[in-house]
Design a protein around this motif. Structure first.
Motif, PDB file in Angstrom:
ATOM      1  N   VAL A  36      -9.823  -1.800 -17.456  1.00 31.56           N
ATOM      2  CA  VAL A  36     -10.461  -0.659 -16.789  1.00 31.56           C
ATOM      3  C   VAL A  36      -9.416   0.394 -16.424  1.00 31.56           C
ATOM      4  O   VAL A  36      -9.609   1.590 -16.654  1.00 31.56           O
ATOM      5  N   SER A  37      -8.296  -0.055 -15.870  1.00 32.35           N
ATOM      6  CA  SER A  37      -7.244   0.873 -15.448  1.00 32.35           C
ATOM      7  C   SER A  37      -6.711   1.682 -16.619  1.00 32.35           C
ATOM      8  O   SER A  37      -6.574   2.914 -16.533  1.00 32.35           O
ATOM      9  N   VAL A  38      -6.376   1.006 -17.707  1.00 32.55           N
ATOM     10  CA  VAL A  38      -5.788   1.675 -18.876  1.00 32.55           C
ATOM     11  C   VAL A  38      -6.784   2.633 -19.512  1.00 32.55           C
ATOM     12  O   VAL A  38      -6.457   3.787 -19.830  1.00 32.55           O
ATOM     13  N   VAL A  39      -8.028   2.179 -19.700  1.00 33.84           N
ATOM     14  CA  VAL A  39      -9.029   3.015 -20.360  1.00 33.84           C
ATOM     15  C   VAL A  39      -9.311   4.274 -19.543  1.00 33.84           C
ATOM     16  O   VAL A  39      -9.294   5.400 -20.063  1.00 33.84           O
ATOM     17  N   ILE A  40      -9.554   4.100 -18.249  1.00 31.90           N
ATOM     18  CA  ILE A  40      -9.887   5.264 -17.415  1.00 31.90           C
ATOM     19  C   ILE A  40      -8.697   6.203 -17.286  1.00 31.90           C
ATOM     20  O   ILE A  40      -8.860   7.435 -17.284  1.00 31.90           O
ATOM     21  N   SER A  41      -7.484   5.653 -17.223  1.00 29.49           N
ATOM     22  CA  SER A  41      -6.311   6.526 -17.112  1.00 29.49           C
ATOM     23  C   SER A  41      -6.125   7.380 -18.363  1.00 29.49           C
ATOM     24  O   SER A  41      -5.604   8.493 -18.283  1.00 29.49           O
ATOM     25  N   ARG A  42      -6.575   6.867 -19.515  1.00 33.03           N
ATOM     26  CA  ARG A  42      -6.451   7.640 -20.767  1.00 33.03           C
ATOM     27  C   ARG A  42      -7.563   8.668 -20.913  1.00 33.03           C
ATOM     28  O   ARG A  42      -7.463   9.592 -21.729  1.00 33.03           O
ATOM     29  N   LEU A  43      -8.631   8.497 -20.148  1.00 33.59           N
ATOM     30  CA  LEU A  43      -9.744   9.436 -20.219  1.00 33.59           C
ATOM     31  C   LEU A  43      -9.687  10.503 -19.131  1.00 33.59           C
ATOM     32  O   LEU A  43     -10.550  11.383 -19.071  1.00 33.59           O
ATOM     33  N   PRO A  65      -6.908  13.052 -16.443  1.00 33.82           N
ATOM     34  CA  PRO A  65      -5.619  13.764 -16.546  1.00 33.82           C
ATOM     35  C   PRO A  65      -4.417  12.869 -16.233  1.00 33.82           C
ATOM     36  O   PRO A  65      -4.477  11.994 -15.352  1.00 33.82           O
ATOM     37  N   ALA A  66      -3.332  13.094 -16.931  1.00 34.30           N
ATOM     38  CA  ALA A  66      -2.097  12.330 -16.719  1.00 34.30           C
ATOM     39  C   ALA A  66      -1.453  12.720 -15.395  1.00 34.30           C
ATOM     40  O   ALA A  66      -1.694  13.812 -14.865  1.00 34.30           O
ATOM     41  N   PRO A  67      -0.636  11.826 -14.834  1.00 37.36           N
ATOM     42  CA  PRO A  67       0.099  12.183 -13.613  1.00 37.36           C
ATOM     43  C   PRO A  67       1.036  13.354 -13.877  1.00 37.36           C
ATOM     44  O   PRO A  67       1.362  13.663 -15.033  1.00 37.36           O
ATOM     45  N   SER A  68       1.489  13.994 -12.843  1.00 35.07           N
ATOM     46  CA  SER A  68       2.405  15.127 -12.992  1.00 35.07           C
ATOM     47  C   SER A  68       3.736  14.665 -13.578  1.00 35.07           C
ATOM     48  O   SER A  68       4.065  13.468 -13.562  1.00 35.07           O
ATOM     49  N   GLU A  69       4.509  15.625 -14.079  1.00 35.18           N
ATOM     50  CA  GLU A  69       5.823  15.294 -14.636  1.00 35.18           C
ATOM     51  C   GLU A  69       6.723  14.674 -13.567  1.00 35.18           C
ATOM     52  O   GLU A  69       7.513  13.770 -13.848  1.00 35.18           O
ATOM     53  N   ALA A  70       6.592  15.129 -12.326  1.00 42.82           N
ATOM     54  CA  ALA A  70       7.422  14.588 -11.235  1.00 42.82           C
ATOM     55  C   ALA A  70       7.140  13.107 -11.020  1.00 42.82           C
ATOM     56  O   ALA A  70       8.059  12.300 -10.826  1.00 42.82           O
ATOM     57  N   LYS A 121       3.992   4.970 -17.459  1.00 44.90           N
ATOM     58  CA  LYS A 121       4.092   6.302 -16.859  1.00 44.90           C
ATOM     59  C   LYS A 121       2.749   7.036 -16.872  1.00 44.90           C
ATOM     60  O   LYS A 121       2.486   7.881 -16.023  1.00 44.90           O
ATOM     61  N   ARG A 122       1.912   6.692 -17.852  1.00 42.26           N
ATOM     62  CA  ARG A 122       0.632   7.410 -18.024  1.00 42.26           C
ATOM     63  C   ARG A 122      -0.442   6.933 -17.030  1.00 42.26           C
ATOM     64  O   ARG A 122      -1.468   7.580 -16.856  1.00 42.26           O
ATOM     65  N   MET A 123      -0.201   5.796 -16.361  1.00 40.73           N
ATOM     66  CA  MET A 123      -1.191   5.284 -15.408  1.00 40.73           C
ATOM     67  C   MET A 123      -1.367   6.270 -14.261  1.00 40.73           C
ATOM     68  O   MET A 123      -0.385   6.715 -13.657  1.00 40.73           O
ATOM     69  N   ASN A 124      -2.618   6.623 -13.977  1.00 41.10           N
ATOM     70  CA  ASN A 124      -2.890   7.620 -12.940  1.00 41.10           C
ATOM     71  C   ASN A 124      -3.733   7.031 -11.815  1.00 41.10           C
ATOM     72  O   ASN A 124      -4.113   5.860 -11.842  1.00 41.10           O
ATOM     73  N   LYS A 125      -4.022   7.865 -10.817  1.00 38.66           N
ATOM     74  CA  LYS A 125      -4.729   7.365  -9.634  1.00 38.66           C
ATOM     75  C   LYS A 125      -6.153   6.932  -9.961  1.00 38.66           C
ATOM     76  O   LYS A 125      -6.657   5.943  -9.414  1.00 38.66           O
ATOM     77  N   GLU A 126      -6.821   7.646 -10.861  1.00 37.97           N
ATOM     78  CA  GLU A 126      -8.198   7.287 -11.205  1.00 37.97           C
ATOM     79  C   GLU A 126      -8.269   5.885 -11.814  1.00 37.97           C
ATOM     80  O   GLU A 126      -9.127   5.070 -11.453  1.00 37.97           O
ATOM     81  N   PRO A 147       0.820  -1.226   0.000  1.00 37.15           N
ATOM     82  CA  PRO A 147       0.000   0.000   0.000  1.00 37.15           C
ATOM     83  C   PRO A 147       0.849   1.271   0.000  1.00 37.15           C
ATOM     84  O   PRO A 147       0.431   2.299  -0.546  1.00 37.15           O
ATOM     85  N   ASP A 148       2.037   1.213   0.598  1.00 38.89           N
ATOM     86  CA  ASP A 148       2.952   2.351   0.604  1.00 38.89           C
ATOM     87  C   ASP A 148       3.369   2.689  -0.829  1.00 38.89           C
ATOM     88  O   ASP A 148       3.363   3.861  -1.246  1.00 38.89           O
ATOM     89  N   PHE A 149       3.737   1.667  -1.589  1.00 31.52           N
ATOM     90  CA  PHE A 149       4.109   1.871  -2.993  1.00 31.52           C
ATOM     91  C   PHE A 149       2.936   2.444  -3.779  1.00 31.52           C
ATOM     92  O   PHE A 149       3.079   3.428  -4.524  1.00 31.52           O
ATOM     93  N   ILE A 150       1.753   1.823  -3.625  1.00 28.96           N
ATOM     94  CA  ILE A 150       0.584   2.253  -4.402  1.00 28.96           C
ATOM     95  C   ILE A 150       0.166   3.664  -4.011  1.00 28.96           C
ATOM     96  O   ILE A 150      -0.159   4.499  -4.879  1.00 28.96           O
ATOM     97  N   GLY A 151       0.202   3.985  -2.721  1.00 35.68           N
ATOM     98  CA  GLY A 151      -0.182   5.328  -2.285  1.00 35.68           C
ATOM     99  C   GLY A 151       0.733   6.403  -2.835  1.00 35.68           C
ATOM    100  O   GLY A 151       0.272   7.459  -3.283  1.00 35.68           O
ATOM    101  N   ASP A 152       2.062   6.154  -2.824  1.00 38.05           N
ATOM    102  CA  ASP A 152       3.013   7.149  -3.325  1.00 38.05           C
ATOM    103  C   ASP A 152       3.048   7.185  -4.849  1.00 38.05           C
ATOM    104  O   ASP A 152       3.116   8.264  -5.451  1.00 38.05           O
ATOM    105  N   ARG A 153       3.003   5.996  -5.471  1.00 41.57           N
ATOM    106  CA  ARG A 153       3.059   5.958  -6.949  1.00 41.57           C
ATOM    107  C   ARG A 153       1.844   6.638  -7.556  1.00 41.57           C
ATOM    108  O   ARG A 153       1.938   7.320  -8.587  1.00 41.57           O
TER     109      ARG A 153
END
Length: 591
Positions: free
Chosen positions: A557-564, A566-571, A496-501, A104-110
């Motif tokens: 689901v993860s890939v589709v929603i992440s593309r629909l 906003p992308a994660p920040s550059e950092a 890299k494009r995978m986001n929290k949503e 969960p530490d990895f997932i929360g920070d990533r």
């Protein structure tokens, strides 16, 4: 000395060893408690990982599964060992470089989200509690049979033992205790296998003995095939599962293994990234010793069992049979009143476990109230095969006792690892990361230890009063890990494009889909509906293999929603890219 005296001696010696290590390896900081200070050598971590992984299911149940399912049981060998290849190549080095304490530490920070962290904590608790319940019940069964105490007392003793080395040492104490437990369990697994291989085939190597000729000059597998067909079973070396279901189960077990939080956390305990890869390879080697021996034990025990009980008069049956009747793991119903045990294809009982009365039959057998109308008179729980194997083969008492010590080592080592995951999920991922970010190191350590106590009590209650669904769900914890964690981790490393949503939606939908399928096809719906039959399986996929479909749904689901969204920040994207690049590459490229 009898079996019980030998068992007390060997179990006492091994427990004294575990306690001594726990006091020696006491944790003095949260880093010690969570990841053993990050200084465990690859060899020690490989041994500890192997012990952590080889639970009561591996030690007690796997050979039993293979002994009853034959060729179809190979999916467990391929899936559970293949998962370590995935870990070594795709997860371990990158997670170690990321440098966190828990999954969960990895997932929360990533995924830069406490919501993602909370979902991961819930998934970790679901997987860990369903898995640990079976370990505690296994401890109770071993104590009940070999030490002649009540199952409840056995579970309480197991709780106390785990509490000592988990409470004092956390990951540090657990790691070095698990090194000792691996040595105990692998010795206990191999000694009877070597004895029986020599006894039945003359070969001291069980893996070769399984494929050798027996003392009667007939190949052992041919003999077992013949025994099976005579009794109406399918040939032992033939398979009945569809190619798709074999693939689905194998893949679900592989990615489930790679997604189990108590296995992944072991790779945070080594000093360097390359050590994570080394320890994964060593763990696979140590695990392979047991996993390549399990099919041989399955063949030996199955052959011996059939030859011992087939058409045998109950009054002449060996004492081990009557002893194991008291555990409820074996039962005989004299349906044709001839006093002989008729072991044939089909269910001897209407239910999954025998329901005994207090009465005894005319032959001295324990009477059963849930016998089926099928002519088969013998019920055998698959868990009996490894534990009773030395008794069936008439091995020395000390070998029988050694198996009891090994079964306890296997169950306790995994229980400790799972309980630590539960503890750290609460103290680190909920309290430290979300509720009280300013908590001191000493207070966090206190909460971690309190969490261990609470988790052990809950796990013990599951062992003493197992809900009807737990026994079925334990084997499917891998499907839950596959459906929840694996996509979030693998996409978090390589996309890299995978986001929290996307990650949150994927974990929630994958986990809920897997839970729904398990409930409807394996356990019923808490008494409202009966489990649906095999003919209703979706796409011909068994509950054990459905983790593959739930995982794929999670990924889509993860890939589709992440593309629909906003992308994660550059950092965040730079951080993801950095964990995939070996240290020093950028500096070398700039010169």
């Amino acid at each position: 000395m009898g079996v019980q005296v030998w068992t007390w001696i060997l179990v006492g010696i091994t427990f004294a060893l575990y306690f001594g290590i726990a006091f020696w390896a006491r944790a003095g900081s949260t880093k010690d408690f969570y990841v053993a200070g990050g200084g465990v050598s690859p060899l020690a971590n490989g041994l500890a990982t192997a012990a952590d992984w080889m639970s009561a299911a591996s030690f007690i149940s796997m050979a039993g599964i293979i002994s009853f399912s034959g060729y179809d049981g190979s999916v467990f060998l391929m899936g559970w060992t293949g998962g370590y290849v995935l870990l070594a190549l795709l997860l371990a080095p990158y997670l170690r470089k990321f440098g966190k304490f828990t999954v969960p530490d990895f997932i929360g920070d990533r995924y830069y989200s406490n919501a993602a962290r909370t979902v991961a904590v819930i998934c970790a608790l679901i997987v860990s509690f369903t898995y640990v319940a079976g370990q505690m019940r296994g401890v109770g069964i071993v104590f009940s049979q070999f030490l002649q105490v009540d199952i409840t007392v056995g579970v309480i003793i197991g709780m106390a033992v785990v509490l000592v080395f988990a409470f004092l040492g956390g990951m540090k104490g657990i790691t070095y205790t698990q090194v000792a437990q691996y040595c105990v369990l692998i010795f206990a697994f191999m000694v009877p296998a070597i004895f029986i291989s020599i006894q039945m085939t003359g070969s001291p190597v069980p893996q070769f003995g399984m494929g050798s000729k027996g003392t009667d000059g007939v190949y052992l597998l041919d003999k077992l095939d013949d025994l099976h067909t005579q009794l109406g079973f399918k040939a032992y070396t033939s398979g009945s599962k569809s190619t798709w279901d074999v693939f689905a189960i194998t893949l679900a077990l592989m990615v489930g293994t790679a997604g189990l939080p108590h296995v992944i956390v072991r790779f945070f305990t080594v000093p360097k990234v390359k050590d994570a890869r080394k320890s994964a390879g060593l763990a696979l080697l140590f695990i392979a010793i047991l996993y390549t021996t399990a099919p041989a034990i399955a063949v030996f025990s199955r052959t011996n069992l059939i030859e011992t009980v087939r058409d045998e008069s109950y009054t002449n049956i060996p004492e081990w049979f009557k002893n194991w009747e008291n555990t409820g793991l074996i039962a005989w119903i004299d349906k044709n009143a001839d006093g002989k045990i008729q072991y044939l294809n089909g269910q001897a009982l209407d239910g999954k476990t025998p329901k005994f009365t207090e009465e005894r039959g005319e032959h001295g057998e324990r009477l059963i109230t849930n016998a089926s109308i099928h002519p088969n008179e013998l019920y055998v729980d698959r868990d009996i095969m490894v534990l009773a194997n030395p008794e069936i083969a008439k091995l020395p008492d000390w070998v029988i006792a050694l198996v009891a010590a090994g079964g306890l080592a296997a169950a306790l080592s995994t229980a400790a690892g799972l309980l630590l995951v539960i503890s750290t999920s609460i103290s680190h991922d909920l309290i430290k990361k979300q509720i009280r970010p300013d908590i001191s190191d000493s207070d966090e350590l206190k909460i971690a230890r309190i969490s261990i106590i609470v988790a052990i009590v809950i796990a013990g209650l599951f062992g003493i009063y197992p809900p009807g669904f737990v026994a079925a769900v334990v084997a499917l914890a891998f499907g839950l890990a596959a459906a929840s964690f694996f996509p979030a981790i693998i996409l978090g490393i390589f996309d890299k494009r995978m986001n929290k949503e996307g990650a949150i939606a994927g974990m929630v939908i994958g986990t809920l889909l897997m839970l729904f399928y398990m409930v409807r096809f394996k356990t019923g719906l808490i008494g409202v509906f009966d489990p649906l039959p095999e003919s209703e399986w979706w796409f011909g996929t068994s509950p054990e293999g459905f983790g593959t479909i739930a995982m794929l749904v999670n990924v889509v689901v993860s890939v589709v929603i992440s593309r629909l969204t906003p992308a994660p920040s550059e950092a965040v994207q730079d951080m993801v890219e950095s964990i995939r690049i070996p240290s020093g590459v950028k500096q070398a490229a700039s010169h």
